[in-house]
Design an enzyme around this catalytic site. Structure first.
Site, mmCIF file in Angstrom:
data_model
loop_
_atom_site.group_PDB
_atom_site.id
_atom_site.type_symbol
_atom_site.label_atom_id
_atom_site.label_comp_id
_atom_site.label_asym_id
_atom_site.label_seq_id
_atom_site.Cartn_x
_atom_site.Cartn_y
_atom_site.Cartn_z
ATOM 1 N N TYR A 1 -0.898 -0.911 10.769
ATOM 2 C CA TYR A 1 -1.116 -1.221 9.347
ATOM 3 C C TYR A 1 -0.081 -0.561 8.430
ATOM 4 C CZ TYR A 1 -3.360 -1.702 4.784
ATOM 5 O OH TYR A 1 -3.625 -1.992 3.465
ATOM 6 N N SER B 1 0.853 -1.181 0.000
ATOM 7 C CA SER B 1 0.000 0.000 0.000
ATOM 8 C C SER B 1 0.889 1.231 0.000
ATOM 9 C CB SER B 1 -0.887 0.019 1.247
ATOM 10 O OG SER B 1 -1.535 1.274 1.335
HETATM 11 P P1 NAP Z 1 -10.318 -7.468 2.383
HETATM 12 O O1 NAP Z 1 -11.516 -7.307 1.535
HETATM 13 O O2 NAP Z 1 -10.433 -7.247 3.853
HETATM 14 O O3 NAP Z 1 -9.700 -8.913 2.108
HETATM 15 C C1 NAP Z 1 -8.602 -9.369 2.835
HETATM 16 C C2 NAP Z 1 -8.435 -10.843 2.562
HETATM 17 O O4 NAP Z 1 -7.340 -11.328 3.352
HETATM 18 C C3 NAP Z 1 -9.661 -11.671 2.952
HETATM 19 O O5 NAP Z 1 -9.862 -12.686 2.007
HETATM 20 C C4 NAP Z 1 -9.255 -12.256 4.297
HETATM 21 O O6 NAP Z 1 -9.905 -13.483 4.608
HETATM 22 C C5 NAP Z 1 -7.780 -12.505 4.012
HETATM 23 N N1 NAP Z 1 -7.013 -12.781 5.220
HETATM 24 C C6 NAP Z 1 -6.837 -12.022 6.315
HETATM 25 N N2 NAP Z 1 -6.086 -12.668 7.221
HETATM 26 C C7 NAP Z 1 -5.775 -13.878 6.681
HETATM 27 C C8 NAP Z 1 -5.037 -14.997 7.114
HETATM 28 N N3 NAP Z 1 -4.467 -15.029 8.335
HETATM 29 N N4 NAP Z 1 -4.897 -16.048 6.288
HETATM 30 C C9 NAP Z 1 -5.487 -16.041 5.064
HETATM 31 N N5 NAP Z 1 -6.229 -15.019 4.605
HETATM 32 C C10 NAP Z 1 -6.368 -13.943 5.406
HETATM 33 O O7 NAP Z 1 -9.123 -6.485 1.919
HETATM 34 P P2 NAP Z 1 -8.721 -5.890 0.489
HETATM 35 O O8 NAP Z 1 -9.025 -4.442 0.518
HETATM 36 O O9 NAP Z 1 -9.246 -6.728 -0.601
HETATM 37 O O10 NAP Z 1 -7.132 -6.004 0.588
HETATM 38 C C11 NAP Z 1 -6.357 -6.828 -0.264
HETATM 39 C C12 NAP Z 1 -4.923 -6.338 -0.220
HETATM 40 O O11 NAP Z 1 -4.829 -4.996 -0.744
HETATM 41 C C13 NAP Z 1 -4.337 -6.262 1.182
HETATM 42 O O12 NAP Z 1 -2.975 -6.645 1.147
HETATM 43 C C14 NAP Z 1 -4.442 -4.793 1.537
HETATM 44 O O13 NAP Z 1 -3.525 -4.384 2.511
HETATM 45 C C15 NAP Z 1 -4.162 -4.165 0.186
HETATM 46 N N6 NAP Z 1 -4.643 -2.798 0.060
HETATM 47 C C16 NAP Z 1 -5.961 -2.520 0.115
HETATM 48 C C17 NAP Z 1 -6.382 -1.192 -0.018
HETATM 49 C C18 NAP Z 1 -7.822 -0.814 -0.002
HETATM 50 O O14 NAP Z 1 -8.116 0.391 -0.134
HETATM 51 N N7 NAP Z 1 -8.764 -1.748 0.141
HETATM 52 C C19 NAP Z 1 -5.435 -0.162 -0.211
HETATM 53 C C20 NAP Z 1 -4.089 -0.508 -0.254
HETATM 54 C C21 NAP Z 1 -3.699 -1.819 -0.130
HETATM 55 P P3 NAP Z 1 -11.197 -13.575 5.593
HETATM 56 O O15 NAP Z 1 -12.409 -13.329 4.754
HETATM 57 O O16 NAP Z 1 -11.100 -14.965 6.126
HETATM 58 O O17 NAP Z 1 -10.999 -12.512 6.645
#
Ligand code: NAP
Length: 243
Positions: free
Chosen positions: A166, A142
């Site tokens: 984070y 990020s």
């Molecule tokens: P999200 O919708 O919360 O999805 C996160 C995923 O990670 C879910 O499938 C969750 O599974 C899984 N997860 C969490 N802990 C885990 C574990 N111990 N083992 C296996 N799976 C696990 O988040 P997202 O926004 O799609 O984020 C995806 C990536 O993009 C992340 O690396 C995040 O930091 C990055 N990112 C996101 C944003 C944003 O604005 N959304 C911005 C910058 C970077 P469960 O359903 O089981 O919890």
């Protein structure tokens, strides 16, 4: 053994990870849906298969050694190798996260998932990646992990909220990414970090302004780099993000 290009996406049951899986599947790839919850994993695989994706479920908790080892065995038995690993799973640890008030246990938990989890999964998958003709590792980071952005005068406007678990976990992940790049520099493995932008997902209570599909685009680009593509860089849709 699958002749198709095989990828594993961690945290693929929802959000950006799900869309990365769908995007790679649309290329005709065989894609492992790494997810820890059985029901959510099965539902994601079902939806992807209904969309024509060659998706298969990979039980995977990135914080658990046994789970990660079993995931590597499953992929080896199914495909014999791994071409692309997308380390996407992450947590925020909940907000607010002011450094002066945070529970240290929160920081530990976030680092355990967002950083140690990536190291654990990467090392378990490396023997399989080494069997690929064009291995790629994509670490979903990020821009809030960019020290350049965090130290800029306009950080309050451009670098996300103050978040001592984070944001530094992504800085740590960026640094870890570069250590892998250095060690594996003599190999054909291309390793990069990607930022999806501010995406509406569970991670931020759906406050983000981009769609998960838009957020997935940079991961798909880094997963499909040509052999002479970059390694050891941090990208978003607009280009290079400063470390
Ligand atoms: P999200 O919708 O919360 O999805 C996160 C995923 O990670 C879910 O499938 C969750 O599974 C899984 N997860 C969490 N802990 C885990 C574990 N111990 N083992 C296996 N799976 C696990 O988040 P997202 O926004 O799609 O984020 C995806 C990536 O993009 C992340 O690396 C995040 O930091 C990055 N990112 C996101 C944003 C944003 O604005 N959304 C911005 C910058 C970077 P469960 O359903 O089981 O919890």
């Amino acid at each position: 053994m699958s002749e198709r290009t095989t990828a594993l996406v961690t945290g693929a049951n929802k959000g950006i990870g799900y869309e990365i899986t769908r995007g790679l599947g649309a290329l005709g790839w065989s894609v492992g849906v790494g997810a820890r919850d059985e029901k959510r994993r099965a539902a994601a695989v079902e939806r992807l298969c209904a969309d024509g994706v060659d998706a298969f479920g990979v039980p995977l908790d990135v914080t658990d050694d046994a789970s990660v080892s079993a995931a590597a065995r499953l992929i080896e038995e199914r495909s014999g190798r791994l071409d692309v690993l997308v380390n996407n799973a992450a947590i925020t640890g909940g907000m607010p996260q002011e450094p002066t008030r945070v529970d240290p246990a929160t920081v530990l938990k976030v680092v355990e998932t967002n950083v140690i989890g990536v190291i654990r999964v990467t090392n378990a998958m490396l023997p399989l990646l080494r069997r690929s003709a064009a291995p790629r590792i994509v670490n979903m980071s990020s821009s809030v992990g960019s020290l350049t952005r965090q130290s800029a005068p306009d950080a309050d406007r451009t670098a996300g909220p103050v978040a001592v678990a984070y944001a530094p976990s992504k800085t740590f992940l960026n640094a870890v990414t570069l250590q892998y790049v250095r060690e594996l520099s003599g190999t054909n493995i291309l390793i990069n970090a990607g930022c999806p932008g501010y995406v509406a997902t569970d991670l931020n209570g759906f406050q983000g302004v981009r769609t998960p599909e838009q957020g997935a685009a940079i991961a798909i680009e880094l997963a499909t780099l040509p052999d002479d593509g970059p390694t050891g860089k941090f990208f978003n849709d607009a280009g290079v993000v400063p470390w």
